[in-house]
Motif scaffolding. Structure first.
Motif, PDB file in Angstrom:
ATOM      1  N   LEU A   1     -50.215  28.843  -2.416  1.00  0.00           N
ATOM      2  CA  LEU A   1     -51.154  28.198  -1.501  1.00  0.00           C
ATOM      3  C   LEU A   1     -52.258  27.479  -2.293  1.00  0.00           C
ATOM      4  N   THR A   2     -52.730  28.152  -3.342  1.00  0.00           N
ATOM      5  CA  THR A   2     -53.763  27.551  -4.205  1.00  0.00           C
ATOM      6  C   THR A   2     -53.274  26.219  -4.760  1.00  0.00           C
ATOM      7  N   ARG A   3     -52.026  26.214  -5.190  1.00  0.00           N
ATOM      8  CA  ARG A   3     -51.447  24.974  -5.715  1.00  0.00           C
ATOM      9  C   ARG A   3     -51.360  23.904  -4.618  1.00  0.00           C
TER      10      ARG A   3
ATOM     11  N   MET B   1     -53.987  21.667 -11.828  1.00  0.00           N
ATOM     12  CA  MET B   1     -52.933  22.440 -11.161  1.00  0.00           C
ATOM     13  C   MET B   1     -52.666  23.734 -11.946  1.00  0.00           C
ATOM     14  N   PRO B   2     -52.951  24.899 -11.339  1.00  0.00           N
ATOM     15  CA  PRO B   2     -52.759  26.153 -12.085  1.00  0.00           C
ATOM     16  C   PRO B   2     -51.297  26.624 -12.070  1.00  0.00           C
TER      17      PRO B   2
ATOM     18  N   TYR C   1     -53.457  23.614  -2.154  1.00  0.00           N
ATOM     19  CA  TYR C   1     -54.815  23.072  -1.997  1.00  0.00           C
ATOM     20  C   TYR C   1     -55.135  22.068  -3.104  1.00  0.00           C
ATOM     21  N   ALA C   2     -54.690  22.392  -4.325  1.00  0.00           N
ATOM     22  CA  ALA C   2     -54.949  21.466  -5.441  1.00  0.00           C
ATOM     23  C   ALA C   2     -54.232  20.139  -5.187  1.00  0.00           C
ATOM     24  N   THR C   3     -52.995  20.230  -4.739  1.00  0.00           N
ATOM     25  CA  THR C   3     -52.231  19.012  -4.443  1.00  0.00           C
ATOM     26  C   THR C   3     -52.930  18.197  -3.363  1.00  0.00           C
ATOM     27  N   ARG C   4     -53.374  18.898  -2.324  1.00  0.00           N
ATOM     28  CA  ARG C   4     -54.040  18.223  -1.225  1.00  0.00           C
ATOM     29  C   ARG C   4     -55.320  17.538  -1.699  1.00  0.00           C
ATOM     30  N   PHE C   5     -56.107  18.257  -2.503  1.00  0.00           N
ATOM     31  CA  PHE C   5     -57.355  17.676  -3.018  1.00  0.00           C
ATOM     32  C   PHE C   5     -57.037  16.403  -3.806  1.00  0.00           C
ATOM     33  N   ASN C   6     -56.050  16.527  -4.680  1.00  0.00           N
ATOM     34  CA  ASN C   6     -55.741  15.381  -5.548  1.00  0.00           C
ATOM     35  C   ASN C   6     -55.192  14.196  -4.762  1.00  0.00           C
ATOM     36  N   MET C   7     -54.420  14.504  -3.721  1.00  0.00           N
ATOM     37  CA  MET C   7     -53.882  13.443  -2.883  1.00  0.00           C
ATOM     38  C   MET C   7     -55.034  12.667  -2.211  1.00  0.00           C
ATOM     39  N   LEU C   8     -56.061  13.429  -1.802  1.00  0.00           N
ATOM     40  CA  LEU C   8     -57.163  12.808  -1.078  1.00  0.00           C
ATOM     41  C   LEU C   8     -58.183  12.146  -1.996  1.00  0.00           C
ATOM     42  N   PHE C   9     -58.449  12.773  -3.138  1.00  0.00           N
ATOM     43  CA  PHE C   9     -59.634  12.361  -3.904  1.00  0.00           C
ATOM     44  C   PHE C   9     -59.374  11.947  -5.347  1.00  0.00           C
ATOM     45  N   LYS C  10     -58.148  12.107  -5.821  1.00  0.00           N
ATOM     46  CA  LYS C  10     -57.935  11.764  -7.225  1.00  0.00           C
ATOM     47  C   LYS C  10     -57.524  10.305  -7.338  1.00  0.00           C
ATOM     48  N   ASN C  11     -58.192   9.589  -8.252  1.00  0.00           N
ATOM     49  CA  ASN C  11     -57.824   8.195  -8.526  1.00  0.00           C
ATOM     50  C   ASN C  11     -58.195   7.872  -9.967  1.00  0.00           C
ATOM     51  N   ASP C  12     -58.168   6.623 -10.355  1.00  0.00           N
ATOM     52  CA  ASP C  12     -58.414   6.327 -11.789  1.00  0.00           C
ATOM     53  C   ASP C  12     -59.854   6.628 -12.193  1.00  0.00           C
ATOM     54  N   LYS C  13     -60.737   6.776 -11.204  1.00  0.00           N
ATOM     55  CA  LYS C  13     -62.132   7.055 -11.577  1.00  0.00           C
ATOM     56  C   LYS C  13     -62.474   8.536 -11.515  1.00  0.00           C
TER      57      LYS C  13
ATOM     58  N   ILE D   1     -59.931  30.152  -8.277  1.00  0.00           N
ATOM     59  CA  ILE D   1     -59.074  29.612  -9.350  1.00  0.00           C
ATOM     60  C   ILE D   1     -59.418  28.149  -9.638  1.00  0.00           C
ATOM     61  N   LEU D   2     -59.538  27.357  -8.576  1.00  0.00           N
ATOM     62  CA  LEU D   2     -59.699  25.913  -8.761  1.00  0.00           C
ATOM     63  C   LEU D   2     -61.097  25.554  -9.262  1.00  0.00           C
ATOM     64  N   LEU D   3     -62.060  26.409  -8.954  1.00  0.00           N
ATOM     65  CA  LEU D   3     -63.440  26.167  -9.404  1.00  0.00           C
ATOM     66  C   LEU D   3     -63.533  26.106 -10.931  1.00  0.00           C
ATOM     67  N   TYR D   4     -62.639  26.796 -11.612  1.00  0.00           N
ATOM     68  CA  TYR D   4     -62.710  26.851 -13.080  1.00  0.00           C
ATOM     69  C   TYR D   4     -61.703  25.919 -13.745  1.00  0.00           C
ATOM     70  N   ASN D   5     -60.975  25.138 -12.980  1.00  0.00           N
ATOM     71  CA  ASN D   5     -59.890  24.333 -13.544  1.00  0.00           C
ATOM     72  C   ASN D   5     -58.923  25.208 -14.331  1.00  0.00           C
ATOM     73  N   ALA D   6     -58.589  26.370 -13.755  1.00  0.00           N
ATOM     74  CA  ALA D   6     -57.708  27.300 -14.463  1.00  0.00           C
ATOM     75  C   ALA D   6     -56.344  26.664 -14.697  1.00  0.00           C
ATOM     76  N   THR D   7     -55.787  26.913 -15.880  1.00  0.00           N
ATOM     77  CA  THR D   7     -54.430  26.421 -16.156  1.00  0.00           C
ATOM     78  C   THR D   7     -53.391  27.518 -15.952  1.00  0.00           C
ATOM     79  N   HIS D   8     -53.768  28.782 -16.190  1.00  0.00           N
ATOM     80  CA  HIS D   8     -52.810  29.881 -16.095  1.00  0.00           C
ATOM     81  C   HIS D   8     -53.414  31.054 -15.327  1.00  0.00           C
ATOM     82  N   VAL D   9     -52.643  31.585 -14.382  1.00  0.00           N
ATOM     83  CA  VAL D   9     -53.142  32.678 -13.542  1.00  0.00           C
ATOM     84  C   VAL D   9     -52.142  33.836 -13.543  1.00  0.00           C
ATOM     85  N   PRO D  10     -52.420  34.893 -14.301  1.00  0.00           N
ATOM     86  CA  PRO D  10     -51.515  36.047 -14.287  1.00  0.00           C
ATOM     87  C   PRO D  10     -51.799  36.952 -13.085  1.00  0.00           C
TER      88      PRO D  10
END
Ligand code: TYM
Length: 339
Positions: free
Chosen positions: A162-164, A184-185, A166-178, A142-151
């Motif tokens: 759980l996928t969400r 988040m799906p 992981y996304a939160t965890r990734f963003n907490m660790l690696f997301k910044n202004d750059k 799911i996260l590999l495609y930057n999916a927005t919606h998952v039916p």
């Protein structure tokens, strides 16, 4: 632009649960959103390996994952997934799913996986690492495609949560202004989140149920459909009515509603003075009219497989290109070496 993503295991045996719980819904989403969204439907052959290899029995089942993948692609096409509007592709044709799985597996505690109910239900003392890390691979899909919606059906909701995480965890660790981080799906509940067994209204309809009479397969003949519905479990109350204390009858009603597009109320009114047998006869007719043609189309498509292979090739290429672009960005954002 939105991106709708979902997956299905190539099991070779497609049943009404897969169809009403997933595929019919996918076709509706495709028709509604293909102009403003990118749509990817993934045949998850790597996930299917976790079910095929029963270490307890030391065997691989005889049917091959490749054959089942082609059958699943045929089923999606036969059900109305249109390669001009959606991409159908094979998980293992895009190696980046497995790659991202590794990285996600390294950024969060292993014990997140111990709470997964599907794992708890399936595990045994000899079950594989693959069965354990199944939800991480799903998160990677799911996260590999930057999916927005998952039916997905309700049985997959926990995996999506759980996928969400992981996304939160990734963003907490690696997301910044750059960096862009990971999208988040959102969960989209299917219209029929849980199709139940015809033999036990408290169990979901499933390919792994030993009784073939617990499910309707898309390729069942009309005679068999009729017989299965006739023998489907009900109760001693003759009235056709949705009632939480009557799971089997409620399930048949929901199947009727989902296939006919009529509301439960309308159906209850139509059958208010009919016997259970009459209702079941009409339900069989409906299934035969709506589902058996799909089974025939599947068999037709499998006769000459060019169309299936062409559709997969196109889907695989598109998925590959998008995944490659994203994995390179994700690796960079994680501070990894990128060629
Ligand atoms: P799978 O292959 O078991 O099922 C595919 C879809 O069908 C739904 N489904 C049902 N819905 C209602 N009633 C039922 N009885 C029923 N049986 C199955 C499932 O909820 C699912 O939506 N792990 C997933 C596949 C997957 C995936 C993904 C899904 C892998 N990666 C990424 C979405 C996004 C699975 O095993 O589904």
């Amino acid at each position: 632009r939105d991106l709708i993503f979902s997956g299905i295991q190539p099991t070779g045996k497609l049943h009404l649960g897969n169809y009403l719980g997933a595929i019919q819904n996918w076709v509706k989403l495709q028709e509604k959103y293909h102009e403003k969204s990118d749509i990817y439907f993934c045949i998850v052959d790597q996930h299917a390996l976790t079910d095929k290899f029963k270490i307890d029995h030391q065997i691989f089942f005889e049917d091959t994952t490749k054959d089942n993948t082609i059958i699943m692609a045929a089923a999606l096409l036969a059900s109305g997934i249109d390669p001009k509007k959606s991409n159908i592709f094979v998980q293992s044709a895009v190696p980046y799913h497995a790659e991202l799985q590794w990285m996600l597996g390294c950024i969060a505690p292993q014990n997140w996986l111990n709470t997964m109910t599907q794992y708890k239900d399936k595990k045994s003392k000899n079950s594989s690492l693959g069965l354990y890390s199944y939800p991480v691979l799903m998160a990677a899909d799911i996260l590999l495609y930057n999916a927005t919606h998952v039916p997905v059906g309700s049985d997959q909701k926990q995996h999506l949560e759980l996928t969400r995480d992981y996304a939160t965890r990734f963003n907490m660790l690696f997301k910044n202004d750059k960096t862009q981080g990971i999208q988040m799906p959102q969960y989209i509940e299917s219209e029929f989140p849980r199709v139940m067994s015809l033999k036990d209204g408290t169990k979901k309809m499933s390919k792994s149920d030993p009784s073939d009479f617990s499910r309707i397969n898309l390729t069942d003949t009309p005679e068999l459909v009729y017989d299965k519905i006739k023998k489907a479990k009900t109760d001693s109350i003759p009235i056709v009515k949705l009632d939480p204390n009557r799971p089997e009858v409620s399930n048949l009603l929901r199947i009727y509603s989902s296939l006919s597009g009529q509301s439960i109320k309308e159906i209850e009114t139509t059958f208010s003075s009919s016997s259970m047998k009459d209702f079941k006869d009409k339900l069989s007719e409906l299934i035969i009219a709506k589902v058996c043609p799909i089974g025939l189309r599947i068999e037709d498509l499998l006769q000459n497989q060019d169309y299936i292979y062409e559709s997969l090739k196109q889907g695989n290429e598109r998925a590959y290109d998008r995944a490659k672009e994203n994995i390179q960005r994700i690796k960079k954002e994680m501070g990894m070496y990128v060629m």
